[in-house]
Motif scaffolding. Structure first.
Motif, mmCIF file in Angstrom:
data_model
loop_
_atom_site.group_PDB
_atom_site.id
_atom_site.type_symbol
_atom_site.label_atom_id
_atom_site.label_comp_id
_atom_site.label_asym_id
_atom_site.label_seq_id
_atom_site.Cartn_x
_atom_site.Cartn_y
_atom_site.Cartn_z
ATOM 1 N N GLU A 18 0.849 -1.352 0.021
ATOM 2 C CA GLU A 18 0.115 0.156 0.136
ATOM 3 C C GLU A 18 0.857 1.414 0.030
ATOM 4 O O GLU A 18 0.503 2.179 -0.876
ATOM 5 C CB GLU A 18 -0.963 -0.213 1.178
ATOM 6 C CG GLU A 18 -1.760 1.340 1.582
ATOM 7 C CD GLU A 18 -2.610 1.854 0.161
ATOM 8 O OE1 GLU A 18 -3.020 2.877 0.176
ATOM 9 O OE2 GLU A 18 -2.815 0.717 -0.632
ATOM 10 N N ALA A 19 1.992 1.157 0.849
ATOM 11 C CA ALA A 19 2.847 2.294 0.906
ATOM 12 C C ALA A 19 3.605 2.684 -0.442
ATOM 13 O O ALA A 19 3.712 3.556 -0.994
ATOM 14 C CB ALA A 19 3.712 2.193 1.966
ATOM 15 N N LEU A 20 3.916 1.480 -1.238
ATOM 16 C CA LEU A 20 4.617 1.655 -2.501
ATOM 17 C C LEU A 20 3.647 2.279 -3.275
ATOM 18 O O LEU A 20 4.106 3.105 -4.181
ATOM 19 C CB LEU A 20 4.964 0.207 -2.648
ATOM 20 C CG LEU A 20 6.200 0.386 -3.966
ATOM 21 C CD1 LEU A 20 7.413 1.117 -3.794
ATOM 22 C CD2 LEU A 20 6.553 -1.337 -4.246
ATOM 23 N N ARG A 21 2.664 1.593 -3.615
ATOM 24 C CA ARG A 21 1.535 2.016 -4.225
ATOM 25 C C ARG A 21 1.048 3.651 -4.347
ATOM 26 O O ARG A 21 1.238 4.231 -5.204
ATOM 27 C CB ARG A 21 0.245 1.259 -4.262
ATOM 28 C CG ARG A 21 -0.871 1.688 -5.268
ATOM 29 C CD ARG A 21 -2.176 1.048 -4.906
ATOM 30 N NE ARG A 21 -2.854 1.754 -3.683
ATOM 31 C CZ ARG A 21 -3.450 2.905 -3.759
ATOM 32 N NH1 ARG A 21 -3.630 3.561 -4.601
ATOM 33 N NH2 ARG A 21 -3.879 3.489 -2.415
ATOM 34 N N ASP A 25 3.303 5.134 -7.132
ATOM 35 C CA ASP A 25 2.205 5.151 -8.302
ATOM 36 C C ASP A 25 1.254 6.194 -8.281
ATOM 37 O O ASP A 25 0.773 6.646 -9.256
ATOM 38 C CB ASP A 25 1.520 3.794 -8.075
ATOM 39 C CG ASP A 25 2.309 2.687 -8.467
ATOM 40 O OD1 ASP A 25 3.460 2.668 -8.791
ATOM 41 O OD2 ASP A 25 1.870 1.652 -7.871
ATOM 42 N N VAL A 26 0.837 6.787 -7.136
ATOM 43 C CA VAL A 26 -0.069 7.792 -6.907
ATOM 44 C C VAL A 26 0.939 9.416 -6.938
ATOM 45 O O VAL A 26 0.402 10.030 -7.657
ATOM 46 C CB VAL A 26 -0.976 7.611 -5.675
ATOM 47 C CG1 VAL A 26 -1.898 9.093 -5.855
ATOM 48 C CG2 VAL A 26 -1.699 6.310 -5.821
ATOM 49 N N LEU A 27 1.602 9.475 -5.691
ATOM 50 C CA LEU A 27 2.257 10.514 -5.595
ATOM 51 C C LEU A 27 3.315 10.756 -6.826
ATOM 52 O O LEU A 27 3.802 12.107 -7.120
ATOM 53 C CB LEU A 27 3.125 10.702 -4.249
ATOM 54 C CG LEU A 27 3.844 11.930 -3.934
ATOM 55 C CD1 LEU A 27 2.821 12.986 -4.104
ATOM 56 C CD2 LEU A 27 4.296 11.902 -2.650
ATOM 57 N N ALA A 91 -5.779 13.931 -5.737
ATOM 58 C CA ALA A 91 -5.251 12.723 -5.933
ATOM 59 C C ALA A 91 -4.907 11.780 -4.673
ATOM 60 O O ALA A 91 -5.179 10.421 -4.986
ATOM 61 C CB ALA A 91 -4.046 12.646 -6.891
ATOM 62 N N LEU A 92 -4.111 12.211 -3.793
ATOM 63 C CA LEU A 92 -3.682 11.496 -2.542
ATOM 64 C C LEU A 92 -5.059 10.874 -1.853
ATOM 65 O O LEU A 92 -5.092 9.879 -1.196
ATOM 66 C CB LEU A 92 -2.545 12.130 -1.754
ATOM 67 C CG LEU A 92 -1.662 12.379 -2.687
ATOM 68 C CD1 LEU A 92 -0.502 12.944 -1.711
ATOM 69 C CD2 LEU A 92 -0.628 11.213 -3.424
ATOM 70 N N GLU A 93 -5.852 11.951 -1.782
ATOM 71 C CA GLU A 93 -7.091 11.633 -1.076
ATOM 72 C C GLU A 93 -7.932 10.590 -1.554
ATOM 73 O O GLU A 93 -8.324 9.602 -0.833
ATOM 74 C CB GLU A 93 -8.177 12.800 -0.843
ATOM 75 C CG GLU A 93 -9.277 12.539 -0.289
ATOM 76 C CD GLU A 93 -10.417 13.745 -0.062
ATOM 77 O OE1 GLU A 93 -10.963 13.797 0.905
ATOM 78 O OE2 GLU A 93 -10.247 14.564 -1.187
ATOM 79 N N ALA A 94 -8.046 10.406 -2.955
ATOM 80 C CA ALA A 94 -8.510 9.333 -3.839
ATOM 81 C C ALA A 94 -7.805 8.008 -3.492
ATOM 82 O O ALA A 94 -8.588 7.008 -3.778
ATOM 83 C CB ALA A 94 -8.903 9.740 -5.290
ATOM 84 N N ALA A 95 -6.516 8.319 -3.301
ATOM 85 C CA ALA A 95 -5.658 7.051 -3.013
ATOM 86 C C ALA A 95 -5.646 6.635 -1.497
ATOM 87 O O ALA A 95 -5.077 5.448 -1.298
ATOM 88 C CB ALA A 95 -4.383 7.254 -3.512
ATOM 89 N N GLY A 96 -6.578 7.228 -0.807
ATOM 90 C CA GLY A 96 -6.385 6.770 0.609
ATOM 91 C C GLY A 96 -6.045 7.645 1.612
ATOM 92 O O GLY A 96 -6.127 7.237 2.847
ATOM 93 N N ARG A 114 -2.481 19.487 4.161
ATOM 94 C CA ARG A 114 -1.843 18.588 5.372
ATOM 95 C C ARG A 114 -2.635 17.474 5.117
ATOM 96 O O ARG A 114 -3.776 17.242 5.003
ATOM 97 C CB ARG A 114 -1.939 19.150 6.692
ATOM 98 C CG ARG A 114 -1.180 18.227 7.893
ATOM 99 C CD ARG A 114 0.400 18.294 7.615
ATOM 100 N NE ARG A 114 0.775 19.905 7.849
ATOM 101 C CZ ARG A 114 1.134 20.121 9.282
ATOM 102 N NH1 ARG A 114 0.785 19.268 10.102
ATOM 103 N NH2 ARG A 114 1.601 21.444 9.301
ATOM 104 N N LEU A 115 -2.066 16.056 5.077
ATOM 105 C CA LEU A 115 -2.457 14.821 4.966
ATOM 106 C C LEU A 115 -2.055 13.839 5.830
ATOM 107 O O LEU A 115 -0.744 13.818 6.147
ATOM 108 C CB LEU A 115 -2.513 14.312 3.441
ATOM 109 C CG LEU A 115 -2.948 15.135 2.475
ATOM 110 C CD1 LEU A 115 -1.799 16.113 1.492
ATOM 111 C CD2 LEU A 115 -3.878 14.210 1.369
ATOM 112 N N ALA A 116 -2.923 12.926 6.261
ATOM 113 C CA ALA A 116 -2.294 11.769 7.109
ATOM 114 C C ALA A 116 -2.346 10.495 5.962
ATOM 115 O O ALA A 116 -3.258 10.176 5.213
ATOM 116 C CB ALA A 116 -3.107 11.292 7.899
ATOM 117 N N ALA A 117 -1.000 9.946 5.757
ATOM 118 C CA ALA A 117 -0.755 9.214 4.481
ATOM 119 C C ALA A 117 -0.246 7.685 5.044
ATOM 120 O O ALA A 117 0.080 7.518 6.219
ATOM 121 C CB ALA A 117 0.475 9.803 3.731
ATOM 122 N N PRO A 118 -0.463 6.924 4.042
ATOM 123 C CA PRO A 118 0.200 5.388 4.465
ATOM 124 C C PRO A 118 1.584 5.467 5.003
ATOM 125 O O PRO A 118 2.368 6.362 5.090
ATOM 126 C CB PRO A 118 0.216 4.832 3.188
ATOM 127 C CG PRO A 118 -0.706 5.389 2.381
ATOM 128 C CD PRO A 118 -0.676 6.849 2.727
#
Length: 131
Positions: A18-21, A25-27, A91-96, A114-118
């Motif tokens: 998930e982190a790699l994706r 792949d998204v960022l 884009a990052l929100e759509a990716a989770g 600001r985002l909370a990410a994998p």
């Protein structure tokens, strides 16, 4: 002592795939290399120019107040400069990722979200707005 030639932030992710994706792949961080060991994997991603930003607690509080409206970051926060912080946030929100704060114009003239990410990382996405 010789000069430092690269800053590498090493993050251990419970959900490696998930982190790699998310980050590759998204960022859009470019994959530089990948290696395996007995039962383990690591991928090195290019993140452009690296800097180390050191702040004291009062200034960290100030940054959080500007970007989010309250103190939310731990002692480590990762910031990525992007071309369009609003589009990157979507884009990052759509990716989770969880949006903590929408893009906000800062006193230092950037548009920061600001985002909370994998992998348990809190991210700032910033777009420099120029003079």
């Amino acid at each position: 002592m010789t000069g430092v030639r690269e800053l590498r932030l090493v993050v251990t992710a419970d959900d490696y795939e998930e982190a790699l994706r998310f980050y590759r792949d998204v960022l859009g961080l470019e994959q530089r290399a990948a290696f395996t060991s007995d039962g383990g994997r690591v991928t090195i991603l290019e993140a452009g120019r690296a800097t180390l930003e050191i702040t004291d607690p009062p200034h960290a509080e100030y940054i959080d107040q500007v970007e989010v409206g309250k103190r939310v970051a731990g002692h480590v926060r990762v910031a990525f400069e992007v071309d369009d912080s609003a589009a990157a946030t979507r884009a990052l929100e759509a990716a989770g990722a969880e949006v903590i704060a929408e893009p906000t114009r800062t006193p230092w003239n950037s548009l920061n979200a600001r985002l909370a990410a994998p992998a348990g990382l809190q991210l700032t996405l910033f777009q420099e707005l120029g003079e």
